[in-house]
Design a protein around this motif. Structure first.
Motif, PDB file in Angstrom:
ATOM      1  N   LEU A  15     -10.269  27.039  15.872  1.00 28.67           N
ATOM      2  CA  LEU A  15      -9.603  25.807  15.459  1.00 28.67           C
ATOM      3  C   LEU A  15      -9.907  24.674  16.440  1.00 28.67           C
ATOM      4  N   THR A  16      -9.883  24.986  17.723  1.00 30.20           N
ATOM      5  CA  THR A  16     -10.169  23.960  18.740  1.00 30.20           C
ATOM      6  C   THR A  16     -11.590  23.426  18.597  1.00 30.20           C
ATOM      7  N   ARG A  17     -12.555  24.332  18.359  1.00 31.65           N
ATOM      8  CA  ARG A  17     -13.946  23.890  18.223  1.00 31.65           C
ATOM      9  C   ARG A  17     -14.123  22.990  16.998  1.00 31.65           C
ATOM     10  N   ALA A  52      -1.075  19.604  16.611  1.00 29.77           N
ATOM     11  CA  ALA A  52       0.218  19.739  17.286  1.00 29.77           C
ATOM     12  C   ALA A  52       0.833  21.104  17.011  1.00 29.77           C
ATOM     13  N   LEU A  53       0.739  21.573  15.752  1.00 30.15           N
ATOM     14  CA  LEU A  53       1.307  22.868  15.381  1.00 30.15           C
ATOM     15  C   LEU A  53       0.640  23.997  16.149  1.00 30.15           C
ATOM     16  N   ALA A  54      -0.688  23.884  16.335  1.00 32.19           N
ATOM     17  CA  ALA A  54      -1.429  24.919  17.055  1.00 32.19           C
ATOM     18  C   ALA A  54      -1.331  24.741  18.570  1.00 32.19           C
ATOM     19  N   GLU A  55      -0.624  23.703  19.012  1.00 32.97           N
ATOM     20  CA  GLU A  55      -0.392  23.438  20.439  1.00 32.97           C
ATOM     21  C   GLU A  55      -1.703  23.293  21.197  1.00 32.97           C
ATOM     22  N   ILE A  56      -2.644  22.548  20.615  1.00 34.54           N
ATOM     23  CA  ILE A  56      -3.904  22.245  21.300  1.00 34.54           C
ATOM     24  C   ILE A  56      -3.638  21.145  22.324  1.00 34.54           C
ATOM     25  N   ALA A  57      -4.071  21.364  23.539  1.00 37.41           N
ATOM     26  CA  ALA A  57      -3.815  20.396  24.615  1.00 37.41           C
ATOM     27  C   ALA A  57      -5.087  20.200  25.428  1.00 37.41           C
ATOM     28  N   GLY A  58      -4.962  19.439  26.524  1.00 41.11           N
ATOM     29  CA  GLY A  58      -6.086  19.287  27.430  1.00 41.11           C
ATOM     30  C   GLY A  58      -7.146  18.323  26.915  1.00 41.11           C
ATOM     31  N   ASP A  59      -8.387  18.542  27.351  1.00 39.79           N
ATOM     32  CA  ASP A  59      -9.483  17.630  27.023  1.00 39.79           C
ATOM     33  C   ASP A  59      -9.754  17.590  25.515  1.00 39.79           C
ATOM     34  N   ARG A  75      -7.606  17.945  22.982  1.00 41.74           N
ATOM     35  CA  ARG A  75      -6.611  17.091  22.309  1.00 41.74           C
ATOM     36  C   ARG A  75      -6.856  15.624  22.658  1.00 41.74           C
ATOM     37  N   ALA A  76      -7.243  15.381  23.900  1.00 42.26           N
ATOM     38  CA  ALA A  76      -7.525  14.000  24.313  1.00 42.26           C
ATOM     39  C   ALA A  76      -8.730  13.440  23.560  1.00 42.26           C
ATOM     40  N   ALA A  77      -9.762  14.272  23.353  1.00 46.03           N
ATOM     41  CA  ALA A  77     -10.953  13.822  22.616  1.00 46.03           C
ATOM     42  C   ALA A  77     -10.587  13.474  21.182  1.00 46.03           C
ATOM     43  N   TRP A  78      -9.706  14.276  20.580  1.00 44.54           N
ATOM     44  CA  TRP A  78      -9.275  13.985  19.211  1.00 44.54           C
ATOM     45  C   TRP A  78      -8.475  12.688  19.162  1.00 44.54           C
ATOM     46  N   ARG A  79      -7.522  12.524  20.078  1.00 45.39           N
ATOM     47  CA  ARG A  79      -6.699  11.317  20.072  1.00 45.39           C
ATOM     48  C   ARG A  79      -7.566  10.076  20.312  1.00 45.39           C
ATOM     49  N   SER A  80      -8.563  10.208  21.180  1.00 43.58           N
ATOM     50  CA  SER A  80      -9.460   9.091  21.445  1.00 43.58           C
ATOM     51  C   SER A  80     -10.259   8.718  20.196  1.00 43.58           C
ATOM     52  N   ALA A  81     -10.738   9.732  19.478  1.00 41.79           N
ATOM     53  CA  ALA A  81     -11.506   9.460  18.248  1.00 41.79           C
ATOM     54  C   ALA A  81     -10.616   8.780  17.201  1.00 41.79           C
TER      55      ALA A  81
END
Length: 594
Positions: free
Chosen positions: A541-543, A579-586, A588-594
Motif C-alpha cells: 500500500l505504501t509503495r 490515514a486509515l493504514a497509518e502511513i507516516a514518515g517520508d 506520507r509527506a511525499a503524498w501530502r506534498s503532491a
C-alpha cells in the motif's frame, strides 16, 4: 448363440438423434440397451426415468479419498442417452453404461499415466482436421463452412432424414480409415466398450442396442479379439469412487460455458425435441413474438407471418432444407425488431440458452459441496432457515470467526445465505452483523461451483482465483484480495497480492493507483481481526501511495469540471486510506506534498 447387436451413432445432445433413436428402439425392441458412459455407475442409470428426475441433470463421479478428482456427464431431455435409458425402463429392458469405469478416469495422474496403452501421439503426427473435427471434414465436403450446421441439416433437423444410422456408420468409417488410428486412452475406451458389448451379447435373450458417439461406431463394429482388447486394459488403476446425480442448468449445456460436448443453443435444441417438425419455425417465431411483447415491444401477427416467409427464403438461398435458428433469428431481427440487433439481444439469451434448472429425486446421494456444507453447518452450529434471522458475530472468538468465514466463502460462491447489514462500519472491527435466509436454489448454485472444487474452501479459492484472472485494474484486484481475506483463503490472498504488485509495477495511471488504496487499506485494517500477514500488504500500500504521489502532479493538469470532480473524490478517498493504514514518515509527506 450371441444376440443381434445394433449400434446407433448419435450426437451426445442432439434432439434429432434422440428422436431417430427412439424410433429405432421401438422398431428393434431390444432386451438390453448399452449406453456410452462410466460402466461402474450403471446402477444409477435407471434413476433417469424417475418421474421426479427433471433434466438437465448430470451424473457426477469423484474419487472417494479426493473429491477434487471428479467428472460430470450431463444429460438433457433431448440427449439420446437420456431417451435410451428412459426407453429401457419403460419397456422392461436392461440398461448399462459400457465406457471405461469412472474409477479409472479419476485415479491419480501418475496411475493413469502408467495405464495408458501405447505410446503418446505426437501433435505433429495427428491430422488436425480429422482427429479434432471429423464432422467438419464431412461438412466441408458437403459445401458447408462448419460441422455444426452440416450435422443439424443432415441429421438433427432434416425433415426427411432417411436411414440415418446406417449413413452415419458409413461416413464415420470413411473418416476413420483416413485418420491416424486412435491410441492411448481412446483406444482403451473402445476396447472396453467392445468387451462389454460381447458380454451383453452372450447374456441377453434378444437384440442388444448400443448407443454411442458417432465417431466410435466403426471401432465398435470392428472384429477384435478379446485377448487384444484385454491387453489394452492391462494395468488399469484402482480407485474407489462415489457417484450421484446432480441438478444441472441449460446454460451449462452450451458451448460458451466451456463444455466441449455442448451445443450452440440449448433452448433451440429443447424446442426441436418438443415441437413437431412441420411447426418448428412457426412456434419458434411465436415464442420470439411473445418474448418481445413481454419486453414492451409492439409485434403484430402480420409481422410474424412475414418473418416466417423471410426465414424460409433465407434457408432456400443458403441451400438448407428448412430454417434453423440462425435464419429465424435474422428474420426476426428484420421483421420483428425493426432491423435492430440490440432489440433481439434483450430476449436472445432467454430463448437460445434458457435458464432451466434440473431437479433430482430425494433419494439421490448428495454431491460433495452439499455434503461439505452440511458438515460445516453442523460444525459452526448454523441451521439453514427459510425466514430472516439476525446474527451478530464476534471475530475474536473461534466460533465467531468460523461462522464468518463460512458465510463469506458462500458469498464468494454466489450463495448469499447471509448478508452483512452494517456493510462498511464493520470493516476493521471485530464485529459483524448478518441477516441469514436460506433459499432452495442455493443448492443448485453450489453444485454448479463443483467445477472449482469439491469443498466449500476449495471451491471458493478456485472461483476467486478465476476472478483474479478477469480483473481489469488494481481496484478490482484489491477488492478481490479483501474478499479472499474475509473468507480466510490465505493462498488466494497471497496470489492476489502478487498480481497487485505485478500490476502496480506495470502501470503509471494515477487514477488506477489511487483507486486501489481504499480497498487495500480496508484489507490491512481488517487483517488485524484475522490470521494474516499484514506487513506485506502495508508495504505494498505504501509503495502504491508513493507511485500515485509521483504521478499526481501530471494527472491533475488540464482537467475539465467533470474530470476534476472525479479526481478530487479519488484524492480524498486515497488520503483517508493513507490515514486509515497509518502511513507516516517520508511516504506520507511525499503524498501530502503532491
Amino acid at each position: 448363440m450371441a444376440s443381434e447387436i445394433r449400434i446407433f451413432g448419435i450426437r451426445h445432445h442432439g434432439p434429432g438423434s434422440a428422436r431417430r433413436l427412439v424410433e429405432a428402439l421401438d422398431e428393434l425392441r431390444p432386451k438390453m440397451v448399452l449406453i456410452e458412459g462410466p460402466s461402474d455407475a450403471s446402477d444409477l442409470l435407471p434413476m433417469l426415468a424417475d418421474p421426479t428426475m427433471v433434466p438437465p441433470v448430470a451424473l457426477l463421479t469423484y474419487a472417494a479419498d479426493d473429491p477434487a478428482r471428479s467428472i460430470f456427464w450431463p444429460f438433457a431431455t433431448y440427449s439420446p442417452e437420456y431417451q435410451a435409458a428412459c426407453w429401457a425402463v419403460r419397456n422392461g429392458a436392461a440398461a448399462r453404461f459400457i465406457d471405461l469405469p469412472a474409477s479409472w478416469r479419476v485415479a491419480p495422474a501418475e496411475e493413469n499415466a502408467e495405464s495408458d496403452a501405447g505410446p503418446a501421439v505426437e501433435p505433429d503426427a495427428v491430422e488436425p482436421s480429422l482427429e479434432r473435427d471429423p464432422i467438419g471434414v464431412l461438412a466441408k465436403a458437403g459445401g458447408y463452412e462448419d460441422g455444426e450446421s452440416w450435422w443439424r441439416d443432415i441429421i438433427e433437423e432434416n425433415p426427411k432424414p432417411g436411414p440415418v444410422f446406417a449413413a452415419i456408420a458409413e461416413a464415420m468409417t470413411a473418416l476413420r480409415d483416413a485418420a491416424t488410428p486412435v491410441q492411448g486412452k481412446e483406444a482403451a475406451r473402445e476396447a472396453h466398450m467392445r468387451l462389454e458389448i460381447a458380454r451383453a451379447a452372450k447374456e441377453a435373450d434378444g437384440p442388444v442396442a448400443v448407443v454411442c458417439g458417432a465417431w466410435h461406431v466403426p471401432a465398435l463394429q470392428t472384429k477384435v479379439s478379446a485377448t487384444a482388447d484385454r491387453a489394452l486394459l492391462k494395468g488399469a488403476p484402482k480407485q474407489k469412487i462415489m457417484a450421484t446425480w446432480a441438478p444441472w442448468t441449460s446454460p451449462r449445456l452450451a458451448f460458451e460455458s466451456g463444455y466441449g460436448a455442448g451445443v450452440a443453443a440449448p433452448g433451440w435444441c429443447a424446442h426441436v425435441w418438443e415441437t413437431p417438425r412441420d411447426a418448428l419455425a412457426t412456434r419458434w417465431l411465436a415464442r420470439i413474438a411473445a418474448a418481445l411483447r413481454e419486453e414492451g415491444q409492439l409485434v403484430s401477427t402480420a409481422s410474424v407471418i412475414e418473418a416466417e416467409r423471410l426465414a424460409v427464403t433465407i434457408a432456400a438461398l443458403r441451400g438448407r432444407p428448412a430454417p434453423g435458428f440462425e435464419e429465424l433469428r435474422e428474420a426476426a431481427i428484420a421483421c420483428l425488431c425493426f432491423g435492430e440487433p440490440v432489440v433481439w439481444q434483450t430476449i436472445a439469451r432467454r430463448l437460445l440458452i434458457g435458464a432451466e434448472v434440473g431437479r433430482i429425486p430425494d433419494n439421490v446421494p448428495l454431491a460433495p459441496l452439499l455434503e461439505d456444507l452440511q458438515r460445516e453447518q453442523k460444525r459452526v452450529r448454523l441451521k439453514p432457515e427459510a425466514l430472516d434471522r439476525e446474527l451478530a458475530i464476534d471475530l475474536r472468538s473461534e466460533s465467531g470467526l468460523d461462522r464468518s468465514t463460512l458465510l463469506h466463502r458462500l458469498t464468494l460462491l454466489g450463495v448469499p445465505w447471509g448478508k452483512i447489514t452494517d456493510s462498511g462500519s464493520s470493516r476493521g472491527t471485530f464485529r459483524e452483523r448478518w441477516t441469514l435466509r436460506w433459499e432452495p436454489e442455493f443448492a443448485v448454485r453450489l453444485v454448479e461451483n463443483l467445477v472449482y472444487g469439491p469443498t466449500i474452501a476449495q471451491a471458493a479459492a478456485g472461483r476467486i482465483s478465476a476472478e483474479f484472472d478477469k480483473a481489469g485494474d488494481l481496484k478490482a484486484l484489491a477488492d478481490l484480495v479483501f474478499s479472499a481475506l474475509t473468507a480466510h483463503l490465505p493462498d488466494a490472498v497471497e496470489h492476489g497480492i502478487a498480481l497487485i504488485e505485478k500490476r502496480a509495477a506495470q502501470t503509471s495511471d494515477c487514477l488506477e493507483l489511487l483507486a486501489a488504496l481504499p480497498p487495500l487499506a480496508d484489507t490491512v485494517r481488517y487483517g488485524q481481526a484475522r490470521p494474516t500477514d499484514a506487513d506485506q500488504l502495508a508495504s505494498l500500500l505504501t509503495r502504491i501511495l508513493v507511485q500515485g504521489a509521483l504521478a499526481l502532479p501530471y494527472a491533475a493538469r488540464g482537467l475539465d469540471q467533470a474530470a476534476a470532480s472525479a479526481m478530487r473524490s479519488i484524492m480524498l478517498k486515497a488520503d483517508s486510506a493513507a490515514a486509515l493504514a497509518e502511513i507516516a514518515g517520508d511516504e506520507r509527506a511525499a503524498w501530502r506534498s503532491a
